[in-house]
Design a protein around this motif. Structure first.
Motif, PDB file in Angstrom:
ATOM      1  N   UNK B 201      10.312  32.540 -63.476  1.00  0.00           N
ATOM      2  CA  UNK B 201      10.027  33.144 -62.144  1.00  0.00           C
ATOM      3  C   UNK B 201      10.590  34.170 -61.417  1.00  0.00           C
ATOM      4  N   UNK B 202      11.741  33.953 -62.196  1.00  0.00           N
ATOM      5  CA  UNK B 202      12.630  35.418 -62.486  1.00  0.00           C
ATOM      6  C   UNK B 202      11.667  36.741 -62.810  1.00  0.00           C
ATOM      7  N   UNK B 203      11.397  36.662 -64.364  1.00  0.00           N
ATOM      8  CA  UNK B 203      11.124  37.887 -64.851  1.00  0.00           C
ATOM      9  C   UNK B 203       8.998  38.140 -64.153  1.00  0.00           C
ATOM     10  N   UNK B 204       8.992  37.252 -63.706  1.00  0.00           N
ATOM     11  CA  UNK B 204       7.870  37.017 -63.275  1.00  0.00           C
ATOM     12  C   UNK B 204       7.245  38.128 -61.861  1.00  0.00           C
ATOM     13  N   UNK B 205       8.255  37.336 -61.117  1.00  0.00           N
ATOM     14  CA  UNK B 205       8.406  38.416 -59.092  1.00  0.00           C
ATOM     15  C   UNK B 205       9.385  39.433 -59.383  1.00  0.00           C
ATOM     16  N   UNK B 206      11.224  38.849 -60.191  1.00  0.00           N
ATOM     17  CA  UNK B 206      11.292  40.523 -59.897  1.00  0.00           C
ATOM     18  C   UNK B 206      12.114  40.390 -58.664  1.00  0.00           C
ATOM     19  N   UNK B 207      12.640  38.827 -58.533  1.00  0.00           N
ATOM     20  CA  UNK B 207      13.568  38.474 -57.547  1.00  0.00           C
ATOM     21  C   UNK B 207      14.624  37.517 -57.904  1.00  0.00           C
ATOM     22  N   UNK B 208      15.786  36.942 -57.100  1.00  0.00           N
ATOM     23  CA  UNK B 208      16.009  35.843 -57.542  1.00  0.00           C
ATOM     24  C   UNK B 208      15.395  34.641 -57.145  1.00  0.00           C
ATOM     25  N   UNK B 209      15.856  33.600 -59.104  1.00  0.00           N
ATOM     26  CA  UNK B 209      15.414  32.163 -57.776  1.00  0.00           C
ATOM     27  C   UNK B 209      17.065  31.450 -57.262  1.00  0.00           C
ATOM     28  N   UNK B 210      16.998  31.177 -56.409  1.00  0.00           N
ATOM     29  CA  UNK B 210      18.385  30.883 -55.211  1.00  0.00           C
ATOM     30  C   UNK B 210      18.152  29.236 -55.125  1.00  0.00           C
ATOM     31  N   UNK B 211      17.506  28.790 -56.143  1.00  0.00           N
ATOM     32  CA  UNK B 211      17.641  27.035 -55.576  1.00  0.00           C
ATOM     33  C   UNK B 211      16.207  26.222 -56.150  1.00  0.00           C
ATOM     34  N   UNK B 212      16.607  25.169 -57.355  1.00  0.00           N
ATOM     35  CA  UNK B 212      15.552  24.087 -58.032  1.00  0.00           C
ATOM     36  C   UNK B 212      16.031  23.515 -57.044  1.00  0.00           C
ATOM     37  N   UNK B 213      14.888  22.540 -56.838  1.00  0.00           N
ATOM     38  CA  UNK B 213      14.562  21.124 -56.314  1.00  0.00           C
ATOM     39  C   UNK B 213      13.969  20.178 -57.478  1.00  0.00           C
ATOM     40  N   UNK B 214      13.728  19.549 -58.251  1.00  0.00           N
ATOM     41  CA  UNK B 214      13.151  18.629 -58.614  1.00  0.00           C
ATOM     42  C   UNK B 214      12.707  17.198 -57.632  1.00  0.00           C
ATOM     43  N   UNK B 215      11.436  16.849 -58.295  1.00  0.00           N
ATOM     44  CA  UNK B 215      10.300  15.913 -57.660  1.00  0.00           C
ATOM     45  C   UNK B 215      10.806  14.687 -57.269  1.00  0.00           C
ATOM     46  N   UNK B 216      11.123  14.695 -55.835  1.00  0.00           N
ATOM     47  CA  UNK B 216      11.047  12.697 -55.847  1.00  0.00           C
ATOM     48  C   UNK B 216      10.978  12.187 -54.800  1.00  0.00           C
ATOM     49  N   UNK B 217       9.514  11.086 -54.966  1.00  0.00           N
ATOM     50  CA  UNK B 217       9.227  10.942 -54.136  1.00  0.00           C
ATOM     51  C   UNK B 217      10.056   9.817 -53.098  1.00  0.00           C
ATOM     52  N   UNK B 218      10.787   9.038 -53.430  1.00  0.00           N
ATOM     53  CA  UNK B 218      11.573   8.135 -52.188  1.00  0.00           C
ATOM     54  C   UNK B 218      12.974   9.284 -51.337  1.00  0.00           C
ATOM     55  N   UNK B 219      12.956  10.822 -51.769  1.00  0.00           N
ATOM     56  CA  UNK B 219      13.257  11.900 -51.380  1.00  0.00           C
ATOM     57  C   UNK B 219      12.415  12.134 -49.892  1.00  0.00           C
ATOM     58  N   UNK B 220      11.340  12.765 -50.207  1.00  0.00           N
ATOM     59  CA  UNK B 220      10.693  13.036 -49.235  1.00  0.00           C
ATOM     60  C   UNK B 220      10.308  12.053 -48.322  1.00  0.00           C
ATOM     61  N   UNK B 221      10.115  11.000 -48.606  1.00  0.00           N
ATOM     62  CA  UNK B 221       9.511   9.727 -47.550  1.00  0.00           C
ATOM     63  C   UNK B 221      10.991   9.904 -46.757  1.00  0.00           C
ATOM     64  N   UNK B 222      12.032   9.955 -47.741  1.00  0.00           N
ATOM     65  CA  UNK B 222      13.686   9.975 -46.414  1.00  0.00           C
ATOM     66  C   UNK B 222      13.838  10.804 -45.481  1.00  0.00           C
ATOM     67  N   UNK B 223      13.790  11.753 -46.525  1.00  0.00           N
ATOM     68  CA  UNK B 223      13.375  13.550 -46.023  1.00  0.00           C
ATOM     69  C   UNK B 223      12.807  14.160 -44.553  1.00  0.00           C
ATOM     70  N   UNK B 224      11.513  13.063 -44.892  1.00  0.00           N
ATOM     71  CA  UNK B 224      11.056  13.766 -43.026  1.00  0.00           C
ATOM     72  C   UNK B 224      10.931  13.017 -42.416  1.00  0.00           C
ATOM     73  N   UNK B 225      11.732  12.373 -42.088  1.00  0.00           N
ATOM     74  CA  UNK B 225      12.704  11.291 -41.222  1.00  0.00           C
ATOM     75  C   UNK B 225      12.983  11.652 -40.684  1.00  0.00           C
ATOM     76  N   UNK B 226      14.448  12.400 -41.101  1.00  0.00           N
ATOM     77  CA  UNK B 226      16.098  12.649 -40.958  1.00  0.00           C
ATOM     78  C   UNK B 226      16.444  13.433 -41.983  1.00  0.00           C
ATOM     79  N   UNK B 227      17.693  14.182 -41.574  1.00  0.00           N
ATOM     80  CA  UNK B 227      17.762  15.263 -42.397  1.00  0.00           C
ATOM     81  C   UNK B 227      18.899  14.524 -43.437  1.00  0.00           C
ATOM     82  N   UNK B 228      18.018  14.433 -44.497  1.00  0.00           N
ATOM     83  CA  UNK B 228      19.236  14.144 -46.039  1.00  0.00           C
ATOM     84  C   UNK B 228      19.978  14.025 -45.915  1.00  0.00           C
TER      85      UNK B 228
END
Lengths: 359, 251
Positions: B201-228
């Motif tokens: 991604x960094x070499x394609x865009x020439x901008x830094x990647x500041x953070x990366x979040x792996x996918x998690x269903x549980x997290x998405x479910x909880x995360x949309x209801x409150x500040x995880x």
């Protein structure tokens, strides 16, 4: 060499030799009615278990030292010394299975091997005991002794060990219970239990009528008849034990092939799938018998194939993702956005803001 | 001086509002004065994560854009349990009333008002950070938000369309001379190698990647209801949010 093998276990050897000898003394009255030599000796478990779980030498020494001690308690002194030497083999021979790499029982063939060596230990030990006894004291012919005392003795010892040894080995975690060993273990206990009841019933009725006949002096040489009857009975018990061992082994093999093997194959394939190393060739071959297990294997095979194909699809999509940003299309869209009046004004505005901030 | 941070994704569903809420919470918990403005007028959502109940009688961003009130009147104080040393967190919500949304889409509004509003908010609330939760795509208010921003976070998922779309956003943002531009990759499938993805991604865009979040269903479910990150301070997701908010405060 042998001292190295027992040095670490001196204390248990001492304690359990005393226990073995003590039980020999205490249980010496546990004689089969009418059969002088044929005693029930559950204490045999001690040397056999030590032979299996620790090592052959420890098992052998416990039996030998224990027998000397028991004879001493029974006031025999050293008169029956060859028997103590013979006892050594009762503990030593079963422990020899470790030489073939059997350090615990997980499979039906290991189970059978242990039982066969337990039997061999008794057969060899008692053969040595009786032959040396006859040679030294010569109070009967060897053939008579072997037929009348040896066969019942070996069989009664094998019987008591086949009955008591597996539960003790389970408690000591030497016998690991799984589908096949569990099947064999339960069958062994069940059939030996049935055998015990049948033998007890037969023996009781026969013994009572025989003792009546003897008491009423209707038969001459009643003692010999009783001995013969017991020897006869033990021959049949021996046959029954052999049948039970073969049946238990077959049952174990059956469960091993029918359930254990497919379960292990499923576990292995599932593990491969988890690690992403499953391939079409990892499919489990379908057994010829058609039952629930077969359906489960088929189901797993199909599921694994689907997962495998889905993953292959996904990884090829990810591969594409890295490669393609369509420059031409992108240039066109960027141009559409940036060549509007709105955007030009925005550029001016942002210019002004940036300069303002830098000031 | 307040820093205006636009948080944008080219397409919807990238988890933008969720990340914005968590970043805001983390910044506020380090003692910064933070406000979040929901400029996603057509499909507002961040108030749900902050558990802010909408009251039809209270003014919101729409009322300001219709010149019914001043922007500061639309500010709601987010009721997050205050940790020690944590500062207040403000939210300027958009109306969830369907009539209001339809009216904004049909009649439009003076986009210029938005940038004036941003400036006024920074001043009136003496903010350290104003986070703009933008509408997906590159419509006028989004372009304007980017144009007035000091920092821009572009959030994308590792898929073809997000990849192409984000590339467009980044090129446009460069034209608008945004000082600090960084990429955030969200919902990364567990099968992907994070380091390799970052490099690509960094070499394609020439901008830094500041953070990366792996996918998690549980997290998405909880995360949309409150500040995880508030609920699970020790979670890997929260650590990555902290990294991201540190990045925002430092650049």
């Amino acid at each position: 060499m042998f001292f190295d093998k027992i040095r670490r276990y001196l204390l248990p050897v001492a304690i359990f030799s005393l226990l073995y000898g003590g039980l020999n003394f205490l249980l010496s009255g546990l004689v089969l009615p009418g059969a002088d030599f044929t005693t029930f000796r559950p204490q045999l478990l001690i040397p056999v278990v030590f032979g299996l779980v620790v090592n052959p030498w420890v098992g052998g020494i416990i039996a030998m030292a224990g027998n000397f001690f028991g004879d001493f308690l029974l006031d025999y002194g050293l008169y029956f010394w060859p028997w103590s030497i013979a006892n050594f083999f009762i503990g030593f021979i079963p422990g020899m299975v470790a030489w073939w790499g059997i350090r615990n029982i997980k499979k039906v063939n290991e189970f059978i091997m242990v039982l066969v060596f337990v039997f061999l230990g008794n057969a060899i030990a008692m053969f040595i005991g009786f032959t040396t006894h006859v040679m030294l004291h010569g109070d009967a012919t060897l053939l008579y002794v072997l037929r009348t005392f040896y066969v019942p003795g070996v069989i009664s010892n094998s019987y008591i060990l086949m009955l008591l040894l597996p539960p003790v080995l389970v408690l000591l975690k030497y016998l690991k219970l799984n589908i096949e060993t569990r099947a064999m273990f339960l069958f062994l206990l069940f059939s030996l239990g049935v055998l015990t009841i049948v033998v007890a019933a037969v023996f009781w009725s026969q013994f009572n009528s025989l003792t009546n006949l003897i008491a009423n002096q209707r038969i001459e040489n009643g003692y010999d008849v009783l001995q013969q009857m017991i020897a006869h009975l033990f021959n049949w018990i021996g046959v029954a034990l052999l049948v039970i061992l073969i049946a238990a082994g077959s049952l174990g093999y059956y469960f091993s092939n029918r359930f254990m093997k497919p379960v292990m194959q499923l576990a292995e394939a599932a593990n491969l799938l988890k690690q992403g190393q499953w391939e079409e060739k990892s499919r489990i071959s379908i057994p010829r018998v058609n039952d629930e297990m077969t359906s489960l294997i088929q189901l797993f095979n199909n599921m694994a194939t689907e997962v495998y194909q889905r993953e292959a699809r996904m990884s090829s999509e990810i591969e594409q993702l890295k490669l393609s940003i369509d420059k031409k299309k992108e240039d066109k869209i960027v141009k559409e956005i940036t060549e509007t009046d709105f955007f030009r004004k925005l550029e001016e505005k942002s210019n002004k803001i940036r300069k303002g901030k830098n000031r | 001086m307040a820093a205006i941070v636009s948080i944008h994704s080219y397409r919807g569903g990238t988890g933008k509002s969720n990340l914005t809420a968590n970043i805001a919470y983390q910044l506020a918990s380090t003692g910064k004065r933070v406000a979040v403005i929901d400029t996603d007028i057509q499909s507002p959502g961040i108030h749900v994560i902050f558990n802010v109940q909408q009251d039809a009688n209270l003014p919101c961003l729409n009322d300001y854009l219709w010149r019914k009130c001043e922007i500061e009147e639309a500010v709601v104080e987010v009721d997050v349990t205050m940790a020690e040393g944590m500062n207040k967190l403000f939210l300027i919500p958009s109306s969830t009333n369907t009539g209001d949304i339809a009216r904004i889409i049909n009649d439009g509004y003076n986009v210029e008002l938005l940038s004036e509003g941003f400036e006024r908010l920074c001043e009136k609330l003496s903010l350290d950070f104003l986070l703009i939760d933008t509408h997906p795509g590159l419509n006028e208010e989004t372009l304007l938000s980017i144009a007035v921003s000091d920092k821009l976070l572009v959030i994308l998922r590792p898929d073809q369309q997000d990849f192409e779309g984000s590339s467009i956003t980044l090129r446009v943002a460069s034209r608008l001379q945004v000082e600090h531009i960084a990429v955030v990759i969200n919902k990364i499938p567990a099968s992907l190698n994070l380091e390799a993805l970052k490099g690509d991604v960094e070499s394609a865009y020439g901008h830094p990647v500041a953070a990366m979040f792996p996918h998690s269903d549980d997290l998405m479910l909880l995360g949309s209801k409150e500040v995880f990150s508030k609920r699970y301070p020790g979670h890997q997701f929260t650590r990555e949010i902290t990294t991201l908010s540190n990045y925002i405060s430092q650049v």
